[in-house]
Design a protein around this motif. Sequence first.
Motif, PDB file in Angstrom:
ATOM      1  N   UNK A   4     -50.027  31.607  68.204  1.00 19.97           N
ATOM      2  CA  UNK A   4     -48.781  31.671  68.973  1.00 19.97           C
ATOM      3  C   UNK A   4     -47.639  30.946  68.264  1.00 19.97           C
ATOM      4  N   UNK A   5     -47.424  31.341  67.018  1.00 23.07           N
ATOM      5  CA  UNK A   5     -46.389  30.706  66.214  1.00 23.07           C
ATOM      6  C   UNK A   5     -45.072  31.481  66.284  1.00 23.07           C
ATOM      7  N   UNK A   6     -43.965  30.771  66.390  1.00 25.03           N
ATOM      8  CA  UNK A   6     -42.665  31.438  66.229  1.00 25.03           C
ATOM      9  C   UNK A   6     -42.519  31.871  64.779  1.00 25.03           C
ATOM     10  N   UNK A   7     -41.772  32.946  64.556  1.00 27.24           N
ATOM     11  CA  UNK A   7     -41.700  33.584  63.244  1.00 27.24           C
ATOM     12  C   UNK A   7     -40.306  33.449  62.640  1.00 27.24           C
ATOM     13  N   UNK A   8     -40.268  33.202  61.354  1.00 28.77           N
ATOM     14  CA  UNK A   8     -39.030  33.258  60.576  1.00 28.77           C
ATOM     15  C   UNK A   8     -39.132  34.492  59.685  1.00 28.77           C
ATOM     16  N   UNK A   9     -38.151  35.376  59.776  1.00 30.49           N
ATOM     17  CA  UNK A   9     -38.179  36.638  59.045  1.00 30.49           C
ATOM     18  C   UNK A   9     -37.228  36.600  57.850  1.00 30.49           C
ATOM     19  N   UNK A  10     -37.755  36.901  56.670  1.00 30.60           N
ATOM     20  CA  UNK A  10     -36.945  36.979  55.462  1.00 30.60           C
ATOM     21  C   UNK A  10     -36.651  38.458  55.185  1.00 30.60           C
ATOM     22  N   UNK A  11     -35.387  38.799  55.139  1.00 28.00           N
ATOM     23  CA  UNK A  11     -34.974  40.181  54.873  1.00 28.00           C
ATOM     24  C   UNK A  11     -34.565  40.290  53.411  1.00 28.00           C
ATOM     25  N   UNK A  12     -35.328  41.061  52.640  1.00 29.90           N
ATOM     26  CA  UNK A  12     -34.969  41.305  51.248  1.00 29.90           C
ATOM     27  C   UNK A  12     -33.818  42.299  51.205  1.00 29.90           C
ATOM     28  N   UNK A  13     -32.660  41.830  50.776  1.00 26.56           N
ATOM     29  CA  UNK A  13     -31.453  42.652  50.814  1.00 26.56           C
ATOM     30  C   UNK A  13     -31.445  43.654  49.670  1.00 26.56           C
ATOM     31  N   UNK A  14     -31.705  44.912  50.019  1.00 27.08           N
ATOM     32  CA  UNK A  14     -31.695  46.023  49.074  1.00 27.08           C
ATOM     33  C   UNK A  14     -31.580  47.302  49.883  1.00 27.08           C
ATOM     34  N   UNK A  15     -31.445  48.420  49.202  1.00 26.70           N
ATOM     35  CA  UNK A  15     -31.355  49.691  49.900  1.00 26.70           C
ATOM     36  C   UNK A  15     -32.588  49.898  50.778  1.00 26.70           C
ATOM     37  N   UNK A  16     -32.361  50.197  52.066  1.00 29.86           N
ATOM     38  CA  UNK A  16     -33.464  50.381  53.007  1.00 29.86           C
ATOM     39  C   UNK A  16     -33.771  49.160  53.850  1.00 29.86           C
ATOM     40  N   UNK A  17     -33.068  48.050  53.594  1.00 27.44           N
ATOM     41  CA  UNK A  17     -33.403  46.801  54.284  1.00 27.44           C
ATOM     42  C   UNK A  17     -33.114  46.856  55.783  1.00 27.44           C
ATOM     43  N   UNK A  18     -32.138  47.654  56.208  1.00 26.00           N
ATOM     44  CA  UNK A  18     -31.833  47.723  57.636  1.00 26.00           C
ATOM     45  C   UNK A  18     -33.034  48.264  58.404  1.00 26.00           C
ATOM     46  N   UNK A  19     -33.588  49.350  57.926  1.00 28.83           N
ATOM     47  CA  UNK A  19     -34.762  49.935  58.564  1.00 28.83           C
ATOM     48  C   UNK A  19     -35.937  48.974  58.534  1.00 28.83           C
ATOM     49  N   UNK A  20     -36.198  48.367  57.378  1.00 30.54           N
ATOM     50  CA  UNK A  20     -37.319  47.440  57.240  1.00 30.54           C
ATOM     51  C   UNK A  20     -37.168  46.240  58.174  1.00 30.54           C
ATOM     52  N   UNK A  21     -35.955  45.701  58.250  1.00 35.00           N
ATOM     53  CA  UNK A  21     -35.714  44.532  59.085  1.00 35.00           C
ATOM     54  C   UNK A  21     -35.899  44.849  60.564  1.00 35.00           C
ATOM     55  N   UNK A  22     -35.340  45.974  60.995  1.00 34.43           N
ATOM     56  CA  UNK A  22     -35.413  46.322  62.412  1.00 34.43           C
ATOM     57  C   UNK A  22     -36.830  46.689  62.824  1.00 34.43           C
ATOM     58  N   UNK A  23     -37.561  47.389  61.960  1.00 36.93           N
ATOM     59  CA  UNK A  23     -38.951  47.724  62.282  1.00 36.93           C
ATOM     60  C   UNK A  23     -39.821  46.471  62.336  1.00 36.93           C
ATOM     61  N   UNK A  24     -39.582  45.538  61.414  1.00 41.68           N
ATOM     62  CA  UNK A  24     -40.358  44.294  61.425  1.00 41.68           C
ATOM     63  C   UNK A  24     -40.033  43.469  62.659  1.00 41.68           C
ATOM     64  N   UNK A  25     -38.748  43.369  62.989  1.00 40.21           N
ATOM     65  CA  UNK A  25     -38.355  42.660  64.205  1.00 40.21           C
ATOM     66  C   UNK A  25     -39.028  43.282  65.429  1.00 40.21           C
ATOM     67  N   UNK A  26     -39.010  44.613  65.495  1.00 37.81           N
ATOM     68  CA  UNK A  26     -39.608  45.326  66.624  1.00 37.81           C
ATOM     69  C   UNK A  26     -41.104  45.041  66.725  1.00 37.81           C
ATOM     70  N   UNK A  27     -41.802  45.026  65.586  1.00 35.28           N
ATOM     71  CA  UNK A  27     -43.238  44.786  65.576  1.00 35.28           C
ATOM     72  C   UNK A  27     -43.573  43.357  66.016  1.00 35.28           C
ATOM     73  N   UNK A  28     -42.805  42.390  65.536  1.00 35.40           N
ATOM     74  CA  UNK A  28     -43.045  40.991  65.907  1.00 35.40           C
ATOM     75  C   UNK A  28     -42.870  40.805  67.408  1.00 35.40           C
ATOM     76  N   UNK A  29     -41.784  41.337  67.952  1.00 29.41           N
ATOM     77  CA  UNK A  29     -41.518  41.200  69.385  1.00 29.41           C
ATOM     78  C   UNK A  29     -42.563  41.957  70.202  1.00 29.41           C
ATOM     79  N   UNK A  30     -42.989  43.125  69.715  1.00 29.12           N
ATOM     80  CA  UNK A  30     -44.008  43.900  70.429  1.00 29.12           C
ATOM     81  C   UNK A  30     -45.343  43.173  70.451  1.00 29.12           C
ATOM     82  N   UNK A  31     -45.580  42.309  69.470  1.00 27.11           N
ATOM     83  CA  UNK A  31     -46.804  41.511  69.429  1.00 27.11           C
ATOM     84  C   UNK A  31     -46.718  40.287  70.345  1.00 27.11           C
ATOM     85  N   UNK A  32     -45.620  40.181  71.081  1.00 31.65           N
ATOM     86  CA  UNK A  32     -45.486  39.093  72.046  1.00 31.65           C
ATOM     87  C   UNK A  32     -45.057  37.777  71.446  1.00 31.65           C
TER      88      UNK A  32
END
Length: 240
Positions: free
Chosen positions: A143-171
Motif C-alpha cells: 500500500x505504497x503511494x507512487x511517484x510517477x516519472x514521465x519520460x518526455x518524448x513522442x508518445x509520452x502523453x498516452x504513456x503517462x495517462x495510461x500509467x496514471x489510470x492503471x495505478x489509480x485502478x489498482x487502488x
Amino acid sequence: MFFVTGTDTDSGKTLVTSGLLMAINRESARLGSQWLTLGVKPIASGCEMTSSGLRNSDALQLMACSTLKLSYEQVNPFSFLPAIAPHIAAKNAGINLSPEVIAARLDLPAFAAADLCLLEGAGGWRLPLGEGRYLSELVQQLQLPVILIVGMKLGCLNHALLTQEAILADGLKIAGWVANSVDPNMSMFEENLTSLKEMMTAPFLGCVPFLESPTADNAANFLHCEALIKRVVTEACSPK
C-alpha cells in the motif's frame, strides 16, 4: 515510503529517484533537521560481476545518495547479470520472483529507520514477474503511494495517462509526478508539458531538462520535494 515507477524502461527512474534523495537531503538540512533518506532497488538486471558479487550501477547510485547506509544486499536483494527482462533472468536462474517472495526479502524494519524511503521499480508499472504476476502487486500489498516519472518524448502523453489510470485502478495513490526529458530533440516540449500538467491529477514535482551531465546533484536542482516532505510529516503526526 514511496514507490517510484516510470512510463517505460528508459524514463529516467534512477536519475530522478537519486535527484529526489539529494533534493530532500538539501531541503531537510536547510530546515535544520537532516533526514535519514534511503533509496532501494529491489530488482535489478544488467548487473556487473565484481569481487564482492553482482553489483548494479543504479543501486550503487541510490546508495551514494542515501544518508541511511545499509548493505548492498539490503538495497538490491534481487540482482541478475544479463540486461534482460527480470522475470526471464529469474527463470533462467531458477529463482521465484513472486510479489510475496520479493516482499519477504525486503528488510522493512531497516527501511523504517529512514525518514523517507524511495523504492525504485524496474521497467514500467506492469513489470512482469512471471506466471501472470506483476511488480505492481507488491506495491498493492505494501500500500505504497507512487511517484510517477514521465519520460518526455513522442508518445509520452498516452504513456503517462495510461500509467496514471492503471495505478489509480489498482487502488493506489499517486503522491507526485516528474517530467524527465529523455529526448533533447522532442518537438513541442513545452506544449506537451502543459498538457500533462492539465491532465495529471497528482502534484507536479518538477521537470528535469535533458542534462549533458546527468548526475543526482544536477537533477536535484530542478525537483521540488516540498509536497513529499509535507506528506511524510503529516503522516508521521497522524494518530496511528
